[in-house]
Motif scaffolding. Structure first.
Motif, PDB file in Angstrom:
ATOM      1  N   CYS A  54       0.864  -1.178   0.000  1.00  0.00           N
ATOM      2  CA  CYS A  54       0.000   0.000   0.000  1.00  0.00           C
ATOM      3  C   CYS A  54       0.902   1.230   0.000  1.00  0.00           C
ATOM      4  O   CYS A  54       1.950   1.216   0.642  1.00  0.00           O
ATOM      5  CB  CYS A  54      -0.857   0.051   1.267  1.00  0.00           C
ATOM      6  N   VAL A  55       0.495   2.271  -0.719  1.00  0.00           N
ATOM      7  CA  VAL A  55       1.309   3.488  -0.752  1.00  0.00           C
ATOM      8  C   VAL A  55       0.430   4.741  -0.688  1.00  0.00           C
ATOM      9  O   VAL A  55      -0.728   4.722  -1.088  1.00  0.00           O
ATOM     10  CB  VAL A  55       2.189   3.557  -2.020  1.00  0.00           C
ATOM     11  N   GLU A  56       1.017   5.815  -0.177  1.00  0.00           N
ATOM     12  CA  GLU A  56       0.377   7.132  -0.192  1.00  0.00           C
ATOM     13  C   GLU A  56       0.529   7.752  -1.584  1.00  0.00           C
ATOM     14  O   GLU A  56      -0.377   8.323  -2.129  1.00  0.00           O
ATOM     15  CB  GLU A  56       1.033   8.048   0.843  1.00  0.00           C
ATOM     16  N   LYS A  57       1.739   7.643  -2.142  1.00  0.00           N
ATOM     17  CA  LYS A  57       2.048   8.143  -3.482  1.00  0.00           C
ATOM     18  C   LYS A  57       2.819   7.056  -4.214  1.00  0.00           C
ATOM     19  O   LYS A  57       3.631   6.356  -3.623  1.00  0.00           O
ATOM     20  CB  LYS A  57       2.901   9.408  -3.398  1.00  0.00           C
ATOM     21  N   CYS A  58       2.617   6.970  -5.499  1.00  0.00           N
ATOM     22  CA  CYS A  58       3.240   5.897  -6.277  1.00  0.00           C
ATOM     23  C   CYS A  58       4.735   6.095  -6.450  1.00  0.00           C
ATOM     24  O   CYS A  58       5.496   5.160  -6.413  1.00  0.00           O
ATOM     25  CB  CYS A  58       2.580   5.783  -7.645  1.00  0.00           C
ATOM     26  N   GLY A  59       5.176   7.306  -6.641  1.00  0.00           N
ATOM     27  CA  GLY A  59       6.588   7.557  -6.935  1.00  0.00           C
ATOM     28  C   GLY A  59       6.804   7.600  -8.435  1.00  0.00           C
ATOM     29  O   GLY A  59       5.882   7.438  -9.224  1.00  0.00           O
ATOM     30  N   GLU A  60       8.029   7.818  -8.818  1.00  0.00           N
ATOM     31  CA  GLU A  60       8.370   7.880 -10.235  1.00  0.00           C
ATOM     32  C   GLU A  60       8.103   6.530 -10.894  1.00  0.00           C
ATOM     33  O   GLU A  60       8.362   5.491 -10.287  1.00  0.00           O
ATOM     34  CB  GLU A  60       9.855   8.241 -10.402  1.00  0.00           C
ATOM     35  N   PRO A  61       7.620   6.513 -12.135  1.00  0.00           N
ATOM     36  CA  PRO A  61       7.338   5.239 -12.810  1.00  0.00           C
ATOM     37  C   PRO A  61       8.576   4.353 -12.947  1.00  0.00           C
ATOM     38  O   PRO A  61       8.509   3.157 -12.753  1.00  0.00           O
ATOM     39  CB  PRO A  61       6.817   5.659 -14.179  1.00  0.00           C
ATOM     40  N   VAL A  62       9.721   4.948 -13.285  1.00  0.00           N
ATOM     41  CA  VAL A  62      10.965   4.181 -13.423  1.00  0.00           C
ATOM     42  C   VAL A  62      12.075   4.951 -12.705  1.00  0.00           C
ATOM     43  O   VAL A  62      12.223   6.153 -12.907  1.00  0.00           O
ATOM     44  CB  VAL A  62      11.354   3.966 -14.903  1.00  0.00           C
ATOM     45  N   VAL A  63      12.827   4.242 -11.869  1.00  0.00           N
ATOM     46  CA  VAL A  63      13.949   4.843 -11.146  1.00  0.00           C
ATOM     47  C   VAL A  63      15.214   4.080 -11.538  1.00  0.00           C
ATOM     48  O   VAL A  63      15.297   2.865 -11.334  1.00  0.00           O
ATOM     49  CB  VAL A  63      13.730   4.760  -9.617  1.00  0.00           C
ATOM     50  N   PHE A  64      16.175   4.787 -12.129  1.00  0.00           N
ATOM     51  CA  PHE A  64      17.433   4.167 -12.527  1.00  0.00           C
ATOM     52  C   PHE A  64      18.515   4.506 -11.515  1.00  0.00           C
ATOM     53  O   PHE A  64      18.746   5.665 -11.208  1.00  0.00           O
ATOM     54  CB  PHE A  64      17.878   4.668 -13.909  1.00  0.00           C
ATOM     55  N   LEU A  65      19.176   3.478 -10.990  1.00  0.00           N
ATOM     56  CA  LEU A  65      20.324   3.653 -10.112  1.00  0.00           C
ATOM     57  C   LEU A  65      21.491   2.875 -10.732  1.00  0.00           C
ATOM     58  O   LEU A  65      21.311   2.170 -11.727  1.00  0.00           O
ATOM     59  CB  LEU A  65      19.990   3.157  -8.709  1.00  0.00           C
ATOM     60  N   ALA A  66      22.663   2.995 -10.165  1.00  0.00           N
ATOM     61  CA  ALA A  66      23.859   2.422 -10.790  1.00  0.00           C
ATOM     62  C   ALA A  66      23.739   0.937 -11.120  1.00  0.00           C
ATOM     63  O   ALA A  66      23.981   0.534 -12.252  1.00  0.00           O
ATOM     64  CB  ALA A  66      25.068   2.662  -9.897  1.00  0.00           C
ATOM     65  N   TRP A  67      23.361   0.100 -10.145  1.00  0.00           N
ATOM     66  CA  TRP A  67      23.360  -1.342 -10.374  1.00  0.00           C
ATOM     67  C   TRP A  67      21.982  -1.972 -10.385  1.00  0.00           C
ATOM     68  O   TRP A  67      21.847  -3.176 -10.504  1.00  0.00           O
ATOM     69  CB  TRP A  67      24.243  -2.039  -9.354  1.00  0.00           C
ATOM     70  N   TYR A  68      20.943  -1.188 -10.211  1.00  0.00           N
ATOM     71  CA  TYR A  68      19.588  -1.726 -10.309  1.00  0.00           C
ATOM     72  C   TYR A  68      18.624  -0.609 -10.676  1.00  0.00           C
ATOM     73  O   TYR A  68      18.969   0.575 -10.588  1.00  0.00           O
ATOM     74  CB  TYR A  68      19.161  -2.433  -9.021  1.00  0.00           C
ATOM     75  N   HIS A  69      17.458  -0.990 -11.140  1.00  0.00           N
ATOM     76  CA  HIS A  69      16.409  -0.002 -11.349  1.00  0.00           C
ATOM     77  C   HIS A  69      15.065  -0.581 -10.942  1.00  0.00           C
ATOM     78  O   HIS A  69      14.901  -1.801 -10.827  1.00  0.00           O
ATOM     79  CB  HIS A  69      16.413   0.600 -12.760  1.00  0.00           C
TER      80      HIS A  69
END
Length: 115
Positions: A81-96
């Motif tokens: 369950c979430v209050e806000k969804c967040g960004e559709p896609v999050v890119f980080l160095a070794w995972y997304h």
């Protein structure tokens, strides 16, 4: 006298908080929760949570960079369950992460897992 008291009490209950409550019920939905969801099954932490329809259920899919395939490989999803969804896609160095949110029906986040 008793009728006036009951009428006043009824009006107070209807107008509690300064606005009428009739027809303003906030629908709740049940979301699936799971710490590690893969291939249609919860591997760890299965459960459920209740949220308001204007909030939502989220399926958050995790991808890690694989040196063997020289690309992104799906590892698992997290359901919650979430209050806000967040960004559709999050890119980080070794995972997304890929976030998909829904609120149209109970346990809708199971169907949105990308596994």
């Amino acid at each position: 006298m008793d009728k006036m008291f009951l009428l006043g009490l009824s009006l107070f209950c209807l107008l509690q908080g300064g606005e009428p409550k009739l027809g303003k019920r906030t629908k709740e939905i049940v979301c699936s929760t799971c710490e590690r969801f893969r291939e249609g099954s919860c591997l760890e932490g299965a459960g459920s949570c209740i949220t308001k329809v204007h909030k939502g259920c989220r399926s958050q899919s995790f991808y890690a960079y694989s040196k063997e395939i020289k690309g992104w490989e799906y590892t698992h999803a997290k359901l919650e369950c979430v209050e806000k969804c967040g960004e559709p896609v999050v890119f980080l160095a070794w995972y997304h992460l890929v976030n998909i949110c829904c609120s149209e029906k109970n346990e809708c986040n199971i169907g949105y897992s990308l596994a």
